[in-house]
Design a protein around this motif. Structure first.
Motif, PDB file in Angstrom:
ATOM      1  N   GLN A   1       0.849  -1.196   0.000  1.00  0.00           N
ATOM      2  CA  GLN A   1       0.000   0.000   0.000  1.00  0.00           C
ATOM      3  C   GLN A   1       0.888   1.252   0.000  1.00  0.00           C
ATOM      4  OE1 GLN A   1      -1.289  -3.280   1.327  1.00  0.00           O
ATOM      5  NE2 GLN A   1      -1.112  -2.124   3.221  1.00  0.00           N
ATOM      6  N   PRO A   2       0.326   2.370  -0.449  1.00  0.00           N
ATOM      7  CA  PRO A   2       1.087   3.628  -0.413  1.00  0.00           C
ATOM      8  C   PRO A   2       1.329   4.085   1.032  1.00  0.00           C
ATOM      9  CG  PRO A   2      -0.940   3.852  -1.716  1.00  0.00           C
ATOM     10  CD  PRO A   2      -1.021   2.552  -1.003  1.00  0.00           C
ATOM     11  N   ASN A   3       2.294   4.978   1.173  1.00  0.00           N
ATOM     12  CA  ASN A   3       2.474   5.624   2.471  1.00  0.00           C
ATOM     13  C   ASN A   3       2.453   7.120   2.245  1.00  0.00           C
ATOM     14  OD1 ASN A   3       5.360   6.866   2.501  1.00  0.00           O
ATOM     15  ND2 ASN A   3       5.677   4.822   1.615  1.00  0.00           N
ATOM     16  N   ILE A   4       2.165   7.854   3.313  1.00  0.00           N
ATOM     17  CA  ILE A   4       2.117   9.318   3.233  1.00  0.00           C
ATOM     18  C   ILE A   4       3.117   9.868   4.235  1.00  0.00           C
ATOM     19  CG2 ILE A   4       0.675  11.340   3.654  1.00  0.00           C
ATOM     20  CD1 ILE A   4      -1.727   9.594   2.964  1.00  0.00           C
ATOM     21  N   ALA A   5       4.015  10.723   3.770  1.00  0.00           N
ATOM     22  CA  ALA A   5       5.015  11.275   4.691  1.00  0.00           C
ATOM     23  C   ALA A   5       4.404  12.364   5.566  1.00  0.00           C
ATOM     24  CB  ALA A   5       6.187  11.844   3.902  1.00  0.00           C
ATOM     25  N   LEU A   6       4.709  12.322   6.847  1.00  0.00           N
ATOM     26  CA  LEU A   6       4.302  13.382   7.773  1.00  0.00           C
ATOM     27  C   LEU A   6       5.467  14.352   7.952  1.00  0.00           C
ATOM     28  CD1 LEU A   6       2.389  11.268  10.460  1.00  0.00           C
ATOM     29  CD2 LEU A   6       1.517  12.308   8.348  1.00  0.00           C
ATOM     30  N   VAL A   7       6.684  13.807   8.045  1.00  0.00           N
ATOM     31  CA  VAL A   7       7.893  14.633   7.962  1.00  0.00           C
ATOM     32  C   VAL A   7       8.503  14.276   6.608  1.00  0.00           C
ATOM     33  CG1 VAL A   7      10.113  15.225   9.006  1.00  0.00           C
ATOM     34  CG2 VAL A   7       8.175  14.634  10.473  1.00  0.00           C
TER      35      VAL A   7
ATOM     36  N   SER B   1      12.937  10.831   6.949  1.00  0.00           N
ATOM     37  CA  SER B   1      11.504  11.124   6.821  1.00  0.00           C
ATOM     38  C   SER B   1      10.696  10.165   7.693  1.00  0.00           C
ATOM     39  CB  SER B   1      11.058  11.023   5.355  1.00  0.00           C
ATOM     40  OG  SER B   1      11.439   9.781   4.793  1.00  0.00           O
ATOM     41  N   ILE B   2       9.469  10.575   8.010  1.00  0.00           N
ATOM     42  CA  ILE B   2       8.564   9.732   8.811  1.00  0.00           C
ATOM     43  C   ILE B   2       7.218   9.685   8.094  1.00  0.00           C
ATOM     44  CG2 ILE B   2       7.250   9.567  10.976  1.00  0.00           C
ATOM     45  CD1 ILE B   2       9.721  10.644  12.440  1.00  0.00           C
ATOM     46  N   SER B   3       6.662   8.485   7.971  1.00  0.00           N
ATOM     47  CA  SER B   3       5.417   8.330   7.200  1.00  0.00           C
ATOM     48  C   SER B   3       4.432   7.410   7.908  1.00  0.00           C
ATOM     49  CB  SER B   3       5.732   7.747   5.826  1.00  0.00           C
ATOM     50  OG  SER B   3       6.321   6.479   5.985  1.00  0.00           O
ATOM     51  N   ILE B   4       3.223   7.374   7.369  1.00  0.00           N
ATOM     52  CA  ILE B   4       2.233   6.371   7.775  1.00  0.00           C
ATOM     53  C   ILE B   4       1.893   5.530   6.539  1.00  0.00           C
ATOM     54  CG2 ILE B   4       1.141   7.392   9.813  1.00  0.00           C
ATOM     55  CD1 ILE B   4      -0.830   8.853   8.010  1.00  0.00           C
ATOM     56  N   THR B   5       1.843   4.217   6.743  1.00  0.00           N
ATOM     57  CA  THR B   5       1.455   3.316   5.652  1.00  0.00           C
ATOM     58  C   THR B   5      -0.059   3.139   5.712  1.00  0.00           C
ATOM     59  OG1 THR B   5       3.569   2.183   5.795  1.00  0.00           O
ATOM     60  CG2 THR B   5       1.798   1.005   4.666  1.00  0.00           C
ATOM     61  N   LEU B   6      -0.709   3.250   4.555  1.00  0.00           N
ATOM     62  CA  LEU B   6      -2.175   3.158   4.501  1.00  0.00           C
ATOM     63  C   LEU B   6      -2.642   1.708   4.352  1.00  0.00           C
ATOM     64  CD1 LEU B   6      -2.842   6.218   2.164  1.00  0.00           C
ATOM     65  CD2 LEU B   6      -2.704   6.145   4.662  1.00  0.00           C
ATOM     66  N   ASP B   7      -3.935   1.468   4.614  1.00  0.00           N
ATOM     67  CA  ASP B   7      -4.473   0.106   4.422  1.00  0.00           C
ATOM     68  C   ASP B   7      -5.091  -0.060   3.027  1.00  0.00           C
ATOM     69  OD1 ASP B   7      -6.787   1.592   4.727  1.00  0.00           O
ATOM     70  OD2 ASP B   7      -7.584   0.421   6.410  1.00  0.00           O
TER      71      ASP B   7
ATOM     72  N   GLY C   1      14.524   2.393  -6.368  1.00  0.00           N
ATOM     73  CA  GLY C   1      13.443   2.669  -7.326  1.00  0.00           C
ATOM     74  C   GLY C   1      12.786   4.008  -7.029  1.00  0.00           C
ATOM     75  N   SER C   2      12.447   4.219  -5.769  1.00  0.00           N
ATOM     76  CA  SER C   2      11.808   5.462  -5.342  1.00  0.00           C
ATOM     77  C   SER C   2      12.061   5.604  -3.837  1.00  0.00           C
ATOM     78  CB  SER C   2      10.306   5.363  -5.625  1.00  0.00           C
ATOM     79  OG  SER C   2       9.730   6.637  -5.598  1.00  0.00           O
ATOM     80  N   GLY C   3      12.576   6.766  -3.439  1.00  0.00           N
ATOM     81  CA  GLY C   3      12.970   6.930  -2.040  1.00  0.00           C
ATOM     82  C   GLY C   3      11.852   6.589  -1.070  1.00  0.00           C
ATOM     83  N   SER C   4      10.653   7.080  -1.356  1.00  0.00           N
ATOM     84  CA  SER C   4       9.532   6.871  -0.444  1.00  0.00           C
ATOM     85  C   SER C   4       9.097   5.397  -0.392  1.00  0.00           C
ATOM     86  CB  SER C   4       8.348   7.742  -0.865  1.00  0.00           C
ATOM     87  OG  SER C   4       8.032   7.527  -2.223  1.00  0.00           O
ATOM     88  N   ALA C   5       9.478   4.600  -1.381  1.00  0.00           N
ATOM     89  CA  ALA C   5       9.042   3.200  -1.430  1.00  0.00           C
ATOM     90  C   ALA C   5       9.608   2.369  -0.274  1.00  0.00           C
ATOM     91  CB  ALA C   5       9.434   2.564  -2.766  1.00  0.00           C
TER      92      ALA C   5
END
Ligand code: DP6
Length: 324
Positions: free
Chosen positions: A8-14, A31-37, A135-139
């Motif tokens: 699932q995608p995640n959304i960065a908070l920081v 960075s700090i993120s939340i992973t979505l369901d 592939g992608s930093g946020s991944a």
């Protein structure tokens, strides 16, 4: 030689914005993120001696623009296993493409899981995260569920540590994603962050001030302090967008409805509703809230002219193998 994984995608908070090393895709900041369901990306990787080159299909269509990054990840997996076989990668998203939701994080998190399993490589989460980050930093953050931190490498290393700060069920927040446009984003994150690094007078300050934001967010998560998390998350989001706007040429990811959503979220919070906003390199607004506020937040955002759709979700787990 075939395996399927889901992520699932995640959304960065920081936020992550800026690279220390483009060649290795090393971020300049943690960075700090939340992973979505939801939504889900499901990726099947099949290695075969009948293929002359790697293939990448997204929702059934060949996607040439991402093939280079996909092959970079596959090359590392091939080097680790000693294989020279080419692969077909088929990725499906259970949300409409063009909805303006970035899928590269879930895409690469699923790709490395499936690719490693297809080659029977026994890699741990950190090795998978380092591969996904190429592939992608946020991944790298979508390998784990709940609240996740992606840290900078220690000197001399190219490994970016990924760690769980809190599991999804230990602090189950909700997210209302307000879709305000389905147009493709004007400047992609990879290009945008390089532009900021090269042209913005604010860039050194952005990098220097990140550690303080990470520390505030870590503490807010440890204490389950929603108000403190709201303040640091909105600060990091607006600081990143301030940096993007103060690049040359400046990048403005907001449209009118995006800005109206921000005001609405802040008005709700001023009335005591536990909600805050964050926005990535596009015009969609992610309103993060306590689960009991999700309905009220969704209704308030849906009423804003220009908001096309609200996608409600919760926090979820990291990428996993579903077959292989
Ligand atoms: C604004 O991970 O897409 O979403 O490493 O170049 O692929 P690349 O960038 P990407 O950038 C994400 C930027 C962001 C903030 C974040 O997710 O931390």
């Amino acid at each position: 030689m075939q395996a399927t994984a889901q992520a699932q995608p995640n959304i960065a908070l920081v936020k992550y914005w800026g690279k220390r090393d483009i060649g290795h895709n090393l971020p300049a900041v943690g960075s700090i993120s939340i992973t979505l369901d939801a939504p889900h990306t499901r990726t099947t990787v099949s290695f075969s001696d009948r293929l002359l080159q790697d293939e990448f299909l997204l929702n059934g269509k060949h996607e040439a623009s991402m093939l280079g990054r996909v092959s970079t990840c596959l090359d590392t997996l091939r080097a680790l296993s000693g294989s020279s076989l080419k692969a077909r990668v088929e990725s499906e998203n259970d949300f409409p493409t063009g909805a303006g939701l970035a899928s590269s994080a879930s895409g690469f998190a699923a790709l490395v899981r499936a690719g490693a399993a297809a080659l029977e490589l026994d890699l741990d989460i950190q090795q998978l995260a380092d591969l996904a980050r190429r592939g992608s930093g946020s991944a790298a953050r979508s390998l784990l569920g709940g609240f996740v931190e992606l840290s900078l490498p220690s000197p001399g290393s190219e490994s970016t540590p990924v760690s769980s700060l809190c599991k999804a069920d230990e602090w189950p927040l909700s997210v209302a994603i307000a879709i305000t446009s389905s147009a493709a984003k004007s400047v992609g994150s990879t290009e945008g962050m390089e532009r900021s690094r090269l042209t913005s007078a604010y860039y050194p300050a952005w990098v220097d001030s990140q550690e303080a934001d990470l520390a505030r967010a870590r503490q807010a998560i440890a204490k389950r302090d929603f108000q403190a998390l709201a303040e640091v998350s909105e600060y990091s989001c607006l600081k990143m967008h301030g940096l993007a706007m103060a690049s040359e040429p400046g990048m403005m990811y907001f449209n009118g409805a995006t800005v109206e959503c921000l005001h609405q979220v802040r008005a709700l919070r001023a009335q005591g509703v536990p909600v805050f906003f964050t926005i990535d390199a596009g015009p969609q607004v992610k309103a993060v809230c306590l689960p009991e506020a999700l309905e009220q937040v969704s209704r308030a955002l849906a009423e804003i002219p220009g908001v096309q759709k609200i996608i409600p979700c919760g926090l979820g787990d990291g990428s996993r193998l579903v077959q292989g």
